[in-house]
Design a protein around this motif. Structure first.
Motif, PDB file in Angstrom:
ATOM      1  N   ARG A   5       0.861  -1.180   0.000  1.00 34.96           N
ATOM      2  CA  ARG A   5       0.000   0.000   0.000  1.00 34.96           C
ATOM      3  C   ARG A   5       0.893   1.224   0.000  1.00 34.96           C
ATOM      4  O   ARG A   5       1.756   1.379   0.866  1.00 34.96           O
ATOM      5  N   ASP A  48       0.752   5.303   0.078  1.00 41.13           N
ATOM      6  CA  ASP A  48      -0.038   6.520   0.266  1.00 41.13           C
ATOM      7  C   ASP A  48       0.768   7.688  -0.287  1.00 41.13           C
ATOM      8  O   ASP A  48       1.788   8.078   0.285  1.00 41.13           O
ATOM      9  N   ARG A  84       4.188   7.317   2.379  1.00 39.03           N
ATOM     10  CA  ARG A  84       4.410   6.158   3.238  1.00 39.03           C
ATOM     11  C   ARG A  84       3.960   4.903   2.505  1.00 39.03           C
ATOM     12  O   ARG A  84       3.060   4.961   1.665  1.00 39.03           O
ATOM     13  N   SER A 133       0.118  10.940  -0.592  1.00 37.49           N
ATOM     14  CA  SER A 133       0.138  12.210   0.136  1.00 37.49           C
ATOM     15  C   SER A 133       1.153  12.220   1.267  1.00 37.49           C
ATOM     16  O   SER A 133       1.814  13.224   1.508  1.00 37.49           O
ATOM     17  N   SER A 134       1.307  11.107   1.951  1.00 37.75           N
ATOM     18  CA  SER A 134       2.250  11.040   3.071  1.00 37.75           C
ATOM     19  C   SER A 134       3.573  10.389   2.673  1.00 37.75           C
ATOM     20  O   SER A 134       4.511  10.360   3.468  1.00 37.75           O
TER      21      SER A 134
END
Length: 132
Positions: free
Chosen positions: A121, A123, A128, A125-126
């Motif tokens: 996964r 992400d 991560r 935006s972060s």
């Protein structure tokens, strides 16, 4: 009644799984020679070596192996590498500071990946990621 065979030629296994991934890797089982003291003394150099293998795209996965009851660590580990042959995987294992120092001994076994799932996964935006 016919007894089942105790072994099959590799070619037969490859043929039976021809529709699957058939990614050849090598598993390095690593075991302490003289207790945890020498293993712990080599840990920093060993981990730096592992990170270098990872950076170079050689390391598939690695980590400690717990006792069967999942309570203790006796210094054993498993390292899975990408290599062109068993001899190449052994050459990688010999360079590991754990083995070069004599803190651990190792055994290399060819391992072909056919089945499984890996999910990552990411992400955005972060920035991560998580391996699920």
């Amino acid at each position: 009644m016919t007894d089942a065979p105790t072994a099959l030629p590799v070619a037969a296994v490859i043929e039976a799984s021809r529709q699957m991934l058939q990614k050849q890797l090598y598993a390095i089982f690593t075991t302490p020679v003289a207790g945890l003291g020498p293993v712990l003394a080599q840990m920093e150099d060993h981990l730096a070596f592992q990170v270098a293998l990872e950076r170079d795209g050689i390391l598939f996965a690695a980590g400690p192996m717990w006792s069967d009851d999942e309570r203790d660590w006796h210094g054993e580990g498993l390292v899975v590498v990408r290599a062109g042959s068993r001899a190449e995987a052994e050459a990688i294992a010999v360079r590991d500071p754990m083995h070069a120092s004599g803190a651990r001994t190792f055994r290399v076994r060819p391992w072909m990946i056919n089945e499984g799932t890996m999910t990552v996964r990411l992400d955005l935006s972060s920035q991560r990621f998580v391996v699920v």
